[in-house]
Enzyme design. Structure first.
Site, PDB file in Angstrom:
ATOM      1  N   CYS A  17       8.461 -23.676 129.811  1.00 47.78           N
ATOM      2  CA  CYS A  17       9.521 -23.753 128.811  1.00 47.78           C
ATOM      3  C   CYS A  17       8.935 -23.288 127.480  1.00 47.78           C
ATOM      4  O   CYS A  17       7.725 -23.056 127.361  1.00 47.78           O
ATOM      5  CB  CYS A  17      10.042 -25.177 128.699  1.00 47.78           C
ATOM      6  SG  CYS A  17       8.759 -26.349 128.150  1.00 47.78           S
ATOM      7  N   HIS A  46       0.885 -31.045 131.112  1.00 50.43           N
ATOM      8  CA  HIS A  46       0.467 -31.683 132.361  1.00 50.43           C
ATOM      9  C   HIS A  46       0.412 -30.665 133.505  1.00 50.43           C
ATOM     10  O   HIS A  46       1.304 -30.603 134.353  1.00 50.43           O
ATOM     11  CB  HIS A  46       1.410 -32.844 132.702  1.00 50.43           C
ATOM     12  CG  HIS A  46       1.172 -34.052 131.851  1.00 50.43           C
ATOM     13  ND1 HIS A  46       2.115 -35.040 131.667  1.00 50.43           N
ATOM     14  CD2 HIS A  46       0.082 -34.435 131.143  1.00 50.43           C
ATOM     15  CE1 HIS A  46       1.610 -35.971 130.867  1.00 50.43           C
ATOM     16  NE2 HIS A  46       0.383 -35.621 130.539  1.00 50.43           N
ATOM     17  N   HIS A  79       3.246 -33.341 124.083  1.00 50.06           N
ATOM     18  CA  HIS A  79       4.052 -34.549 124.321  1.00 50.06           C
ATOM     19  C   HIS A  79       4.318 -35.343 123.049  1.00 50.06           C
ATOM     20  O   HIS A  79       5.189 -36.206 123.029  1.00 50.06           O
ATOM     21  CB  HIS A  79       3.338 -35.453 125.334  1.00 50.06           C
ATOM     22  CG  HIS A  79       2.844 -34.709 126.530  1.00 50.06           C
ATOM     23  ND1 HIS A  79       1.537 -34.253 126.633  1.00 50.06           N
ATOM     24  CD2 HIS A  79       3.479 -34.311 127.652  1.00 50.06           C
ATOM     25  CE1 HIS A  79       1.398 -33.607 127.779  1.00 50.06           C
ATOM     26  NE2 HIS A  79       2.550 -33.618 128.410  1.00 50.06           N
ATOM     27  N   HIS A 129       4.168 -43.043 129.523  1.00 51.62           N
ATOM     28  CA  HIS A 129       4.132 -41.581 129.434  1.00 51.62           C
ATOM     29  C   HIS A 129       3.795 -41.203 127.986  1.00 51.62           C
ATOM     30  O   HIS A 129       4.291 -41.821 127.049  1.00 51.62           O
ATOM     31  CB  HIS A 129       5.480 -40.978 129.842  1.00 51.62           C
ATOM     32  CG  HIS A 129       5.453 -39.482 129.931  1.00 51.62           C
ATOM     33  ND1 HIS A 129       5.573 -38.671 128.822  1.00 51.62           N
ATOM     34  CD2 HIS A 129       5.294 -38.652 130.994  1.00 51.62           C
ATOM     35  CE1 HIS A 129       5.493 -37.402 129.199  1.00 51.62           C
ATOM     36  NE2 HIS A 129       5.326 -37.365 130.510  1.00 51.62           N
ATOM     37  N   GLU A 131       4.734 -38.966 125.978  1.00 50.08           N
ATOM     38  CA  GLU A 131       5.871 -38.693 125.093  1.00 50.08           C
ATOM     39  C   GLU A 131       6.531 -39.987 124.626  1.00 50.08           C
ATOM     40  O   GLU A 131       6.874 -40.135 123.453  1.00 50.08           O
ATOM     41  CB  GLU A 131       6.903 -37.798 125.786  1.00 50.08           C
ATOM     42  CG  GLU A 131       8.034 -37.421 124.838  1.00 50.08           C
ATOM     43  CD  GLU A 131       9.179 -36.679 125.497  1.00 50.08           C
ATOM     44  OE1 GLU A 131      10.320 -36.816 125.018  1.00 50.08           O
ATOM     45  OE2 GLU A 131       8.941 -35.958 126.490  1.00 50.08           O
ATOM     46  N   THR A 170      12.516 -36.546 126.633  1.00 48.62           N
ATOM     47  CA  THR A 170      13.163 -35.242 126.844  1.00 48.62           C
ATOM     48  C   THR A 170      13.128 -34.756 128.288  1.00 48.62           C
ATOM     49  O   THR A 170      13.772 -33.766 128.620  1.00 48.62           O
ATOM     50  CB  THR A 170      12.501 -34.157 125.963  1.00 48.62           C
ATOM     51  OG1 THR A 170      11.121 -34.042 126.333  1.00 48.62           O
ATOM     52  CG2 THR A 170      12.621 -34.489 124.487  1.00 48.62           C
ATOM     53  N   SER A 229       6.208 -35.502 134.237  1.00 46.90           N
ATOM     54  CA  SER A 229       7.487 -36.207 134.350  1.00 46.90           C
ATOM     55  C   SER A 229       8.597 -35.275 134.818  1.00 46.90           C
ATOM     56  O   SER A 229       9.339 -35.583 135.750  1.00 46.90           O
ATOM     57  CB  SER A 229       7.867 -36.825 132.999  1.00 46.90           C
ATOM     58  OG  SER A 229       9.157 -37.388 133.048  1.00 46.90           O
TER      59      SER A 229
END
Length: 319
Positions: A17, A46, A79, A129, A131, A170, A229
Site C-alpha cells: 500500500c 511486518h 505502525h 499490536h 498500531e 486501520t 494484522s
C-alpha cells in the site's frame, strides 16, 4: 508427464500500500543520506523478506529507543509510536524520522481533537499490536479504552456515556468492525463517529478483492507475515466468504500442498506489506506442479501516493 490443470486467481489490489511503500523508501533514503547504520524502532513493516533486505543494506532493527545510539539516525515504523517516543528522541538530541503511515497519523489527530473537546475515546483494535499501542499512546493513560470484540462493548466502564468517541485500528476486518460499531452505537447512542472511515483504503480494497474471488476458488493463499494484522484479516475474510482452505504463507516454501489436493482453482492475495516478488515466487511454485492458468481479478485501481518527510528530501549537511 502431464500436469493437472489449475487456475490461479490473483486478487487485485494486493501487496504494498502507499504507507508501506513510503516507509520502505524512508529507510532506503535514510541509508543513502546518512550511510549505515540507520536504526529502526520495530520492524518498519511486518514482512520478513522486506526487513531482511533492509537489514542487508545496513538498517538495524531494535524494539526500544534506548537500544539505538544517540549519534545515529532512528526511524519510527509505519505502525506509529506513542507520543513519548519522539519526545524521548528529542530529549536525547537524536535525529529521527517518523515513518508512521499518514492514514494512521490521521487517526492520531482525530483522537487528539476529541480529547481536546473533552471526549473519552474508545479504540477498536487488537491489544498489543504496535498500531494500537501507538494510537493509545497519543493520549494520557486511561483516556483510551480498548475493545476487540462485540462482547467487550458490554463490559466497558466509561466516565460519561454522553461524552464518547470511537476510533479504529486501520487494518481491521471491515465486517467485524461494523458489528462492533453497531454494538457501540446501540449502547452509547451519543457516541461521536469518525469523520471518515478509519479502516484504510488498502485494507478495504484487499478485503474486497478476496471477497470477489472467493466464489470461484477451492482454496485461498494469502501471502503475508504471521504478525501482519491486515494479512491475517484477509485469511479470516476468505474463510467467512466460504473458502474451506485458507492459508497464510510467508514464502512459496510455506505452502501446504497436501491441503490443496484436488483443488482446481486457487486464489492468491497478498497483505499490504508483502512485495510482488513473493507473489511471483508462489506462481512459479504452482507452475512447477500444475498446468497453470493465471487470471487477474482487479476490483479497483489504487493511485494513492504519500510524500516522504522533508528531512529526507533535503541534502545532507556537510561538516
Amino acid at each position: 508427464m502431464t500436469m493437472p490443470p489449475l487456475t490461479l486467481y490473483l486478487a487485485a489490489p494486493r501487496g504494498f500500500c502507499a504507507g508501506v511503500d513510503r516507509a520502505i523508501k524512508i529507510v532506503e533514503m535514510a541509508l543513502e543520506k546518512w550511510g549505515a547504520p540507520v536504526y529502526v524502532r520495530h520492524e518498519i513493516v511486518h514482512n520478513k523478506f522486506v526487513v531482511d533486505r533492509l537489514r542487508d543494506m545496513g538498517a538495524v532493527f531494535v524494539e526500544e529507543l534506548d537500544e539505538a545510539p544517540t549519534d545515529r539516525p532512528v526511524i519510527f515504523s509505519a505502525h506509529g509510536v506513542p507520543k513519548a517516543i519522539p519526545a524521548e528522541a528529542e530529549r536525547r538530541n537524536m535525529v529521527y524520522v517518523d515513518a508512521t503511515c499518514p492514514l494512521v497519523s490521521k487517526v492520531h489527530l482525530e483522537a487528539e481533537r476529541h480529547h481536546e473537546n473533552g471526549l473519552q475515546m474508545i479504540m477498536i483494535g487488537h491489544a498489543g499490536h504496535p498500531e494500537t499501542v501507538g494510537t493509545m499512546g497519543q493520549l494520557p493513560e486511561g483516556e483510551v479504552l480498548l475493545v476487540e470484540t462485540v462482547e467487550d462493548v458490554a463490559g466497558l466502564e466509561v466516565r460519561d456515556p454522553e461524552r464518547l468517541a470511537y476510533i479504529t485500528q486501520t487494518t481491521l476486518s471491515i465486517d467485524d468492525t461494523a458489528a462492533i460499531v453497531a454494538a457501540l452505537r446501540e449502547r452509547f447512542p451519543a457516541i461521536a463517529i469518525p469523520r471518515k472511515e478509519d479502516i484504510c483504503y488498502a485494507t478495504t480494497n484487499r478485503q474486497g478483492a478476496v471477497k470477489a474471488i472467493a466464489g470461484r476458488i477451492d482454496a485461498l493463499l494469502v501471502i503475508g507475515a504471521p504478525n501482519s494484522s491486515n494479512s491475517k484479516r484477509l485469511v479470516e475474510v476468505g474463510r467467512a466468504a466460504g473458502c474451506r482452505v485458507a492459508q497464510l504463507v510467508q514464502r512459496a516454501t510455506d505452502i501446504d500442498w497436501e491441503a490443496l489436493q484436488g483443488a482446481t482453482a486457487v486464489g492468491v492475495a497478498a497483505g499490504a506489506s508483502a512485495p510482488e516478488v513473493l507473489v511471483d515466487e508462489v506462481i512459479a511454485a504452482f507452475r512447477a506442479r500444475f498446468d497453470t492458468t493465471v487470471e487477474a481479478v482487479e476490483t479497483v485501481k489504487e493511485r494513492v501516493e504519500f510524500k516522504v518527510p522533508r528531512i529526507l528530501r533535503e541534502p545532507a549537511e556537510t561538516p
